[in-house]
Design a protein around this motif. Structure first.
Motif, mmCIF file in Angstrom:
data_model
loop_
_atom_site.group_PDB
_atom_site.id
_atom_site.type_symbol
_atom_site.label_atom_id
_atom_site.label_comp_id
_atom_site.label_asym_id
_atom_site.label_seq_id
_atom_site.Cartn_x
_atom_site.Cartn_y
_atom_site.Cartn_z
ATOM 1 N N ARG A 30 -39.960 -18.220 -19.684
ATOM 2 C CA ARG A 30 -38.387 -18.388 -19.335
ATOM 3 C C ARG A 30 -37.964 -17.082 -20.280
ATOM 4 O O ARG A 30 -38.583 -16.716 -21.297
ATOM 5 C CB ARG A 30 -38.186 -19.741 -19.858
ATOM 6 C CG ARG A 30 -38.555 -20.755 -18.983
ATOM 7 C CD ARG A 30 -37.986 -22.193 -19.249
ATOM 8 N NE ARG A 30 -36.412 -22.077 -19.296
ATOM 9 C CZ ARG A 30 -35.643 -23.088 -19.332
ATOM 10 N NH1 ARG A 30 -36.073 -24.163 -18.730
ATOM 11 N NH2 ARG A 30 -34.508 -22.955 -19.322
ATOM 12 N N GLU A 32 -35.438 -17.339 -22.456
ATOM 13 C CA GLU A 32 -35.220 -17.773 -23.868
ATOM 14 C C GLU A 32 -36.388 -17.641 -24.752
ATOM 15 O O GLU A 32 -36.072 -17.369 -25.888
ATOM 16 C CB GLU A 32 -34.683 -19.452 -23.680
ATOM 17 C CG GLU A 32 -35.743 -20.392 -23.072
ATOM 18 C CD GLU A 32 -35.238 -21.869 -22.975
ATOM 19 O OE1 GLU A 32 -35.316 -22.500 -23.981
ATOM 20 O OE2 GLU A 32 -34.763 -21.971 -21.858
ATOM 21 N N TYR A 33 -37.712 -17.694 -24.319
ATOM 22 C CA TYR A 33 -38.744 -17.503 -25.020
ATOM 23 C C TYR A 33 -39.176 -16.043 -25.113
ATOM 24 O O TYR A 33 -39.874 -15.554 -26.017
ATOM 25 C CB TYR A 33 -39.826 -18.330 -24.577
ATOM 26 C CG TYR A 33 -39.521 -19.766 -24.539
ATOM 27 C CD1 TYR A 33 -39.275 -20.519 -25.750
ATOM 28 C CD2 TYR A 33 -39.621 -20.446 -23.405
ATOM 29 C CE1 TYR A 33 -38.906 -21.954 -25.832
ATOM 30 C CE2 TYR A 33 -39.390 -21.889 -23.336
ATOM 31 C CZ TYR A 33 -39.079 -22.617 -24.530
ATOM 32 O OH TYR A 33 -38.835 -23.755 -24.599
ATOM 33 N N GLN A 84 -40.936 -23.135 -33.342
ATOM 34 C CA GLN A 84 -39.953 -23.172 -32.059
ATOM 35 C C GLN A 84 -40.576 -24.079 -30.948
ATOM 36 O O GLN A 84 -39.790 -24.874 -30.613
ATOM 37 C CB GLN A 84 -39.849 -21.850 -31.452
ATOM 38 C CG GLN A 84 -39.073 -21.809 -30.201
ATOM 39 C CD GLN A 84 -39.017 -20.421 -29.377
ATOM 40 O OE1 GLN A 84 -39.670 -19.499 -29.712
ATOM 41 N NE2 GLN A 84 -38.096 -20.090 -28.623
ATOM 42 N N PHE A 85 -41.799 -24.211 -30.775
ATOM 43 C CA PHE A 85 -42.532 -25.198 -29.818
ATOM 44 C C PHE A 85 -42.441 -26.406 -30.314
ATOM 45 O O PHE A 85 -42.374 -27.494 -29.591
ATOM 46 C CB PHE A 85 -43.723 -24.713 -29.677
ATOM 47 C CG PHE A 85 -43.865 -23.492 -28.580
ATOM 48 C CD1 PHE A 85 -43.140 -23.404 -27.762
ATOM 49 C CD2 PHE A 85 -44.845 -22.456 -28.927
ATOM 50 C CE1 PHE A 85 -43.024 -22.181 -26.945
ATOM 51 C CE2 PHE A 85 -45.109 -21.368 -28.205
ATOM 52 C CZ PHE A 85 -44.012 -21.186 -27.168
ATOM 53 N N ARG A 88 -38.972 -27.623 -29.469
ATOM 54 C CA ARG A 88 -38.807 -27.931 -28.102
ATOM 55 C C ARG A 88 -39.562 -29.131 -27.628
ATOM 56 O O ARG A 88 -39.150 -29.880 -26.717
ATOM 57 C CB ARG A 88 -39.367 -26.753 -27.393
ATOM 58 C CG ARG A 88 -39.222 -26.952 -25.845
ATOM 59 C CD ARG A 88 -37.560 -26.523 -25.560
ATOM 60 N NE ARG A 88 -37.415 -26.368 -24.075
ATOM 61 C CZ ARG A 88 -36.565 -26.846 -23.474
ATOM 62 N NH1 ARG A 88 -35.553 -26.752 -24.176
ATOM 63 N NH2 ARG A 88 -36.500 -26.472 -22.082
ATOM 64 N N LYS A 91 -37.609 -32.320 -28.683
ATOM 65 C CA LYS A 91 -36.664 -32.514 -27.640
ATOM 66 C C LYS A 91 -36.968 -32.945 -26.370
ATOM 67 O O LYS A 91 -36.362 -34.005 -25.942
ATOM 68 C CB LYS A 91 -35.776 -31.208 -27.439
ATOM 69 C CG LYS A 91 -34.536 -31.212 -26.860
ATOM 70 C CD LYS A 91 -33.800 -29.933 -26.679
ATOM 71 C CE LYS A 91 -32.510 -29.748 -25.476
ATOM 72 N NZ LYS A 91 -32.097 -28.585 -25.321
ATOM 73 N N LEU A 92 -37.936 -32.467 -25.711
ATOM 74 C CA LEU A 92 -38.306 -33.072 -24.668
ATOM 75 C C LEU A 92 -39.351 -34.425 -24.838
ATOM 76 O O LEU A 92 -38.781 -35.351 -23.855
ATOM 77 C CB LEU A 92 -39.567 -32.153 -24.148
ATOM 78 C CG LEU A 92 -39.306 -30.726 -23.514
ATOM 79 C CD1 LEU A 92 -40.273 -29.821 -23.322
ATOM 80 C CD2 LEU A 92 -38.306 -30.815 -22.248
#
Length: 114
Positions: A30, A32-33, A84-85, A88, A91-92
Motif C-alpha cells: 500500500r 501508506e507503507y 509502525q506494524f 497497525r 488497531k486491527l
C-alpha cells in the motif's frame, strides 16, 4: 569510499526504488507503507553520493567508523518499522474484536426474531 562500493550502493538504492514502485503498482504494497521504504532508498543515495555527510554525521554522534553509523541508522529504521506494524496490528485487533461483538449481537437478534 571506493568507487566499487559507491556503484554497488547506488545500484542497491535504485533497486529498492524500482522494487517498491513495482510493488505499489501491483497492489502488493500500500502507498501508506511505501514512503518509509522510498525514503530509505533516497537516504542511501544521498549518503553514497555525499560520503562526507556520512563521515560528518559519524563524528557528530561520536562513532569511529561510518559503517557503524549506517548500522545504527539501520537499527533505528527496523525499530520504526516494527513500531509502525505494532500500531497497525493493535488497531486491527481492536477492529476484529469490535466486529466479532457486533456479529454476536446481530446473531442474537436474528435468533430472537425466529
Amino acid at each position: 569510499m571506493p568507487i566499487r562500493q559507491k556503484i554497488m550502493a547506488i545500484i542497491i538504492a535504485f533497486a529498492i526504488f524500482i522494487v517498491i514502485i513495482e510493488m505499489v503498482r501491483r497492489r502488493k504494497l500500500r502507498e501508506e507503507y511505501s514512503w518509509l521504504w522510498l525514503l530509505t532508498g533516497a537516504g542511501l543515495i544521498v549518503l553514497t553520493v555525499w560520503y562526507d555527510l556520512l563521515v560528518m554525521i559519524s563524528r557528530l554522534i561520536g562513532v569511529t567508523l561510518p559503517t557503524s553509523t549506517l548500522f545504527f541508522f539501520g537499527l533505528i529504521f527496523l525499530m520504526m518499522v516494527c513500531l509502525q506494524f505494532s500500531i497497525r496490528i493493535s488497531k486491527l485487533t481492536n477492529q476484529v474484536k469490535d466486529l466479532s461483538q457486533e456479529i454476536a449481537l446481530l446473531r442474537s437478534k436474528l435468533r430472537e426474531g425466529k
